[in-house]
Design an enzyme around this catalytic site. Sequence first.
Site, short mmCIF file in Angstrom:
data_model
loop_
_atom_site.label_atom_id
_atom_site.label_comp_id
_atom_site.label_asym_id
_atom_site.label_seq_id
_atom_site.Cartn_x
_atom_site.Cartn_y
_atom_site.Cartn_z
N ASP A 143 0.83 -1.19 0.00
CA ASP A 143 0.00 0.00 0.00
C ASP A 143 0.87 1.25 0.00
O ASP A 143 2.01 1.24 0.49
CB ASP A 143 -0.91 0.03 1.23
N ARG A 144 0.34 2.34 -0.52
CA ARG A 144 1.10 3.59 -0.62
C ARG A 144 1.72 3.98 0.71
O ARG A 144 2.90 4.36 0.77
CB ARG A 144 0.19 4.71 -1.11
#
Length: 331
Positions: A143-144
């Site tokens: 995930d970012r």
Amino acid sequence: MSSTGDDFEIAISEEQSGIRLDKILADHPHIQSRSRAAQLCGLGLITCEGKKLKPSFKPEVGDRVKVHLPAPKKESDLVPYDFPLEFLYEDSDVVVVNKPAGLVVHPSLGHTDDTLVNALIFHVKNLSMGFQENRPGIVHRLDRDTSGVLVVAKNDSAHAFLAKQFREKTVHRIYQAAVFGHPKSPSGVLCSRLKRHPTDRKRFASIPGSLGGQGTDGKRAVTHYRVLSQSAGGFSLVECRLETGRTHQIRVHLSELGHPIVGDPLYGGVTRAKNLKSVSLRKQISNLGRIGLHARELAFIHPKTGKLLSFVSDWPTDMQNLLGEMGLSGV
């Protein structure tokens, strides 16, 4: 099985008879996943005797399934991004990077030229393009706002070999998460079926009644956890080992266990911070700009040498400081 250009044909064997088409196609080196097989079916590019097939179709012995692959996008279509990356390992087949939080892995809406992929294009030449996507070399994602170890393929054969390991769940992946509260059990297995939240498309959730993985709706998700340390301030450092790798899996499972990850805006990690007595700690979590989740360990079999490669990444400095404030020691 024969292949010419962007088209190939699969003659269904006895072993494949009665098996879902997307599962059969996922084993082909030019497709590599059921989601990509479903995408091709949705585009009408998988046929048998002129009939367009669905992912759930179960061919019989002797059926000849024809596949047309659209031309993949060229690496030159991607814009190089001069962003500093920490390389943990590199050879002619793979690259292992320590991804910082805040960096999106591959181009998407709103992030077309400032991603890890764009940075890799700047630093590394001739990455594997994979299948019709702006994702050269990418075989798994973080995930970012998650940091940690990520492996990237540098050629198509390495891409296929690594993708197979992830698909068969033989890759060793350990995460650490800083969470609110103290889990009742020091260790356990979290198992459910995940799908997008019915009212919030940014989130995922376990399907009601799917604990233990029962049912057929959604995707089976399994997380093994154990508590590494706890603090008097009401925080815990939890180790999570992934058996499956679903989107937001750890974030959903820990939140549904009652212990959301610190700083997680989607699954309760920001709301819980508002109730903290410490003004300083509330401010630090509010300004963190990431979630307290880190991909600490990654181990896989090298696609050419057959040797096991293992990598460990410590928490970045910003999170080490926060762990100290919370009374937790980063392991």
